[in-house]
Write a protein that holds these residues in place. Structure first.
Motif, PDB file in Angstrom:
ATOM      1  N   LYS A   1       0.822  -1.206   0.000  1.00 27.10           N
ATOM      2  CA  LYS A   1       0.000   0.000   0.000  1.00 27.10           C
ATOM      3  C   LYS A   1       0.856   1.256   0.000  1.00 27.10           C
TER       4      LYS A   1
ATOM      5  N   HIS B   1     -10.220 -12.428  -6.074  1.00 26.35           N
ATOM      6  CA  HIS B   1     -10.205 -11.909  -4.705  1.00 26.35           C
ATOM      7  C   HIS B   1      -9.277 -10.704  -4.564  1.00 26.35           C
ATOM      8  N   GLN B   2      -8.404 -10.490  -5.513  1.00 25.55           N
ATOM      9  CA  GLN B   2      -7.476  -9.359  -5.495  1.00 25.55           C
ATOM     10  C   GLN B   2      -8.145  -8.039  -5.878  1.00 25.55           C
ATOM     11  N   ILE B   3      -9.362  -8.099  -6.408  1.00 24.62           N
ATOM     12  CA  ILE B   3     -10.009  -6.904  -6.959  1.00 24.62           C
ATOM     13  C   ILE B   3     -10.219  -5.806  -5.914  1.00 24.62           C
ATOM     14  N   SER B   4     -10.413  -6.177  -4.685  1.00 29.58           N
ATOM     15  CA  SER B   4     -10.664  -5.168  -3.648  1.00 29.58           C
ATOM     16  C   SER B   4      -9.372  -4.627  -3.034  1.00 29.58           C
ATOM     17  N   ARG B   5      -8.257  -5.130  -3.453  1.00 31.40           N
ATOM     18  CA  ARG B   5      -6.974  -4.691  -2.890  1.00 31.40           C
ATOM     19  C   ARG B   5      -6.440  -3.475  -3.634  1.00 31.40           C
ATOM     20  N   GLU B   6      -5.459  -2.854  -3.030  1.00 28.76           N
ATOM     21  CA  GLU B   6      -4.813  -1.666  -3.573  1.00 28.76           C
ATOM     22  C   GLU B   6      -4.268  -1.921  -4.978  1.00 28.76           C
TER      23      GLU B   6
ATOM     24  N   LYS C   1      -4.180  -1.569  -9.448  1.00 24.70           N
ATOM     25  CA  LYS C   1      -4.961  -2.023 -10.594  1.00 24.70           C
ATOM     26  C   LYS C   1      -4.795  -3.533 -10.739  1.00 24.70           C
TER      27      LYS C   1
ATOM     28  N   TYR D   1      -6.360  -9.320 -14.442  1.00 24.49           N
ATOM     29  CA  TYR D   1      -6.899 -10.655 -14.179  1.00 24.49           C
ATOM     30  C   TYR D   1      -6.586 -11.586 -15.345  1.00 24.49           C
TER      31      TYR D   1
END
Length: 132
Positions: A3, A21-26, A28, A31
């Protein structure tokens, strides 16, 4: 660390992942890129952070400044093995609040000598096996 890294480096954070599951992480999320896209992201990176063996191997082969996050000791054995072979064990991030690793640049001249020696050994073994 992830972050804070984009703020400290003024670089974008791009995550490459085969899972959503990575979509909500800091950063871009990229996929499931095809292999060409995957390799171009590694080759074009200023800094590459990885927890995968293939990411580590490609970063080393492309001579990219990289950092290694080992998932755990049982799944990270291949990662540790290639880091040990190339004398890059210091690329493992052990403290997620310590950014000094960014300042430690990899000297790829010594790494490439090791890789060339290992490639020559592999070619010799293959030639020997093919001649039998």
């Amino acid at each position: 660390m992830l972050k804070s890294l984009p703020k400290r480096s003024n670089l974008p954070l791009i995550r490459i992942s085969p899972s959503l599951h990575q979509i909500s992480r800091e950063g871009k999320l990229i996929y499931l890129p095809n292999i060409g896209e995957f390799l171009s992201y590694i080759k074009g990176a200023t800094y590459f952070i990885t927890d995968s063996f293939h990411g580590t191997a490609f970063a080393i082969n492309f001579n990219i400044q990289f950092f290694e996050i080992l998932p755990n000791t049982s799944t990270g054995t291949r990662n540790q093995s290639i880091l040990k072979l190339t004398s890059l064990e210091d690329r493992i991030i052990r403290d997620y609040n310590d950014f000094s690793i960014i300042e430690k640049k990899i000297d790829y001249s010594s790494v490439n000598k090791i890789l060339n020696k290992e490639r020559m050994k592999s070619l010799s073994i293959l030639k020997l096996m093919l001649s039998e």
